[in-house]
Design an enzyme around this catalytic site. Sequence first.
Site, PDB file in Angstrom:
ATOM      1  N   ASP A 165      27.559 -26.607  16.710  1.00 16.62           N
ATOM      2  CA  ASP A 165      27.919 -25.281  17.219  1.00 16.62           C
ATOM      3  C   ASP A 165      29.443 -25.117  17.344  1.00 16.62           C
ATOM      4  O   ASP A 165      30.130 -25.997  17.852  1.00 16.62           O
ATOM      5  CB  ASP A 165      27.255 -25.085  18.596  1.00 16.62           C
ATOM      6  CG  ASP A 165      27.187 -23.638  19.005  1.00 16.62           C
ATOM      7  OD1 ASP A 165      28.206 -22.932  18.859  1.00 16.62           O
ATOM      8  OD2 ASP A 165      26.126 -23.203  19.467  1.00 16.62           O
ATOM      9  N   THR A 178      26.205 -17.208  18.942  1.00 20.29           N
ATOM     10  CA  THR A 178      25.356 -18.349  18.600  1.00 20.29           C
ATOM     11  C   THR A 178      23.938 -17.991  18.150  1.00 20.29           C
ATOM     12  O   THR A 178      23.540 -18.345  17.038  1.00 20.29           O
ATOM     13  CB  THR A 178      25.275 -19.307  19.803  1.00 20.29           C
ATOM     14  OG1 THR A 178      26.606 -19.752  20.087  1.00 20.29           O
ATOM     15  CG2 THR A 178      24.391 -20.502  19.517  1.00 20.29           C
ATOM     16  N   ASP A 188      31.480 -26.533  20.278  1.00 21.46           N
ATOM     17  CA  ASP A 188      31.530 -25.231  20.952  1.00 21.46           C
ATOM     18  C   ASP A 188      31.870 -25.351  22.444  1.00 21.46           C
ATOM     19  O   ASP A 188      32.759 -24.639  22.941  1.00 21.46           O
ATOM     20  CB  ASP A 188      30.179 -24.533  20.793  1.00 21.46           C
ATOM     21  CG  ASP A 188      30.141 -23.162  21.431  1.00 21.46           C
ATOM     22  OD1 ASP A 188      30.745 -22.233  20.859  1.00 21.46           O
ATOM     23  OD2 ASP A 188      29.533 -23.008  22.504  1.00 21.46           O
ATOM     24  N   ASP A 239      27.615 -22.096  13.301  1.00 25.30           N
ATOM     25  CA  ASP A 239      27.323 -20.669  13.484  1.00 25.30           C
ATOM     26  C   ASP A 239      28.561 -19.776  13.511  1.00 25.30           C
ATOM     27  O   ASP A 239      28.523 -18.624  13.117  1.00 25.30           O
ATOM     28  CB  ASP A 239      26.490 -20.467  14.764  1.00 25.30           C
ATOM     29  CG  ASP A 239      27.090 -21.176  15.984  1.00 25.30           C
ATOM     30  OD1 ASP A 239      28.042 -21.981  15.821  1.00 25.30           O
ATOM     31  OD2 ASP A 239      26.588 -20.945  17.093  1.00 25.30           O
TER      32      ASP A 239
HETATM   33 ZN   LIG Z   1      27.611 -21.068  18.936  1.00 24.22          ZN
END
Ligand SMILES: [Zn+2]
Length: 456
Positions: A38, A74, A193, A241
């Site tokens: 992420d 996300t 992330d 993402d």
């Molecule tokens: Zn994300």
Amino acid sequence: MLSAMKLMLTFFLSGIIACYGDNPNYDSIHKLLLVSFDGFRADYLKNYRLPHLQEFIEDGVLVEYVTNAFITKTFPNHYSIVTGLYEESHGIVSNEMYDKDTKKKFSQFNDKDPFWWNEATPIWITNQQQENRRSAAAMWPGTDVKINNTLSHFFMKYNYSVTFEERMESITMWLNNSNPPVTFATLYWEEPDASGHKYGPGNKENMRKVLEQVDNHIGSLIYKLKRLGLWENINVIITSDHGMTQCSPEKLIILDNCIGRGNYTLVDQTPVAAILPRNNKTYVYNLLKNCSTFMKVYLKEEIPNRFHYHHNKRIQPIILVADEGWTIVQNGSLTKLGDHGYDNALPSMHPFLAAHGPAFRKGYKKKTINNVDIYPMMCHILGLKPQPNNGTFSNTKCLLVDQWCINLPESIGIVIGVLLVLTTLTCLIIIMRNRISSPRPFSRLQLQEDDDPLIG
Ligand SMILES: [Zn+2]
Ligand SMILES: *[C@@H]1O[C@H](CO)[C@@H](O)[C@H](O)[C@H]1NC(C)=O
Ligand SMILES: *[C@@H]1O[C@H](CO)[C@@H](O)[C@H](O)[C@H]1NC(C)=O
Ligand SMILES: *[C@@H]1O[C@H](CO)[C@@H](O)[C@H](O)[C@H]1NC(C)=O
Ligand SMILES: *[C@@H]1O[C@H](CO)[C@@H](O)[C@H](O)[C@H]1NC(C)=O
Ligand SMILES: *[C@@H]1O[C@H](CO)[C@@H](O)[C@H](O)[C@H]1NC(C)=O
Ligand SMILES: *[C@@H]1O[C@H](CO)[C@@H](O)[C@H](O)[C@H]1NC(C)=O
Ligand SMILES: *[C@@H]1O[C@H](CO)[C@@H](O)[C@H](O)[C@H]1NC(C)=O
Ligand SMILES: *[C@@H]1O[C@H](CO)[C@@H](O)[C@H](O)[C@H]1NC(C)=O
């Protein structure tokens, strides 16, 4: 002109290829593991030392940046990757949603109602429904929800406390043992992330630390797959993402300074705020329009077409899009030093994609694809008939070994080459001809001289 040449060449060459007949043999289907780290911004790959990922790429393919879907959040983008649909078409239009008709709410802590997911069918479901195969999932968003009344055969309930090692152990075990075979698997990890939000991507020291951990995770995944004897036969896609950008306490847009809270409901916060007006939409719009020069204010019908973010009732009547690095709040202060969600044309919002395995070329680099293009590519690798989607398969052809691919520079080279050969041949023919007629080199001149007496 160039594209016309390219087209002609493609026709010509695909004709040749067609003679060889490249029907993939779906009996010997390869497995596919889709991994998301992420918030892995595309340029982390250039700016940090990531030896395991680099090794993976050298022996596989790299897409330097992936154009993701708006809004660059996300849940929406993870669902675009596995459905090939823009957010307006798959229905997960934000991490925070509200449905006016049913009064239902969606958030990352309340995401299990199939109602939100059922506007699309992700690839792990199609993989099980079209063929006698199984899918396995380690915490990819949506994989612990019954979609089209079906669950991935193997899955884990989402729990951010479960370590990467535990997720990896489960997914590799499922990939290794199963009859019918697990052919499609997903693996999700929250970093980089979480650190990107906490420290901001500008904090090089902390980002270096977390990216080193992410790279070690990639290393241990490869090691694990090798030890199980899966490595040579499995296709692995590593992507993300969205990216991340630096925020700042000086870059706050405070809605309370512009409009009383009684006028609207704030469905989603920042950097794309979703506004549901209480009574008078025009009144709310006018107040917001005059609120800050660092955000765009759109009525739903004014949202630019390039966002493909309009045709869904879960998109609220007014959206506010903050400029890069700006944060929208009602009051209060900055809580995150890094954020994403902004305009998907911004380079800072783009993730990358790397892939390795028997379906992929080796040592091939490509500038960009769209994240909706990943879905038709994955369906091709798995031999599945894709659901209707917004991706373009041909955008990914150059990544695949079983596809004929010509990129522009190559085709220009070929055209120039062909022209050179033709020119050389023409020159040779002219020279040969001149040689043949060389016994009378000045015949024409002589003829002219001969003419004179006749005229005279
Ligand atoms: Zn994300
Ligand atoms: C939903 O599931 C059914 C079987 O339960 C299947 O026939 C149908 O094709 C699926 N729909 C989509 C859109 O995948
Ligand atoms: C989440 O995982 C942690 C660590 O494995 C565990 O202690 C905890 O009970 C789990 N939470 C839930 C809700 O399952
Ligand atoms: C993986 O599968 C192979 C072949 O079926 C088997 O020999 C091996 O024991 C399995 N390994 C694990 C860790 O399950
Ligand atoms: C709407 O916003 C205006 C401007 O801030 C404010 O004066 C008014 O009280 C608000 N109305 C409600 C119902 O909150
Ligand atoms: C809504 O607000 C606009 C602009 O403030 C105003 O002109 C209009 O009369 C209002 N409409 C209603 C129904 O209150
Ligand atoms: C817009 O804001 C400016 C100050 O920032 C103010 O002078 C002006 O009256 C406002 N206009 C409207 C329509 O609210
Ligand atoms: C923000 O608004 C809430 C609710 O009106 C209030 O309780 C709080 O004190 C405000 N905080 C700041 C920093 O203004
Ligand atoms: C995306 O694909 C869906 C399903 O085919 C379609 O309904 C929609 O119109 C497409 N969107 C665009 C912008 O082409």
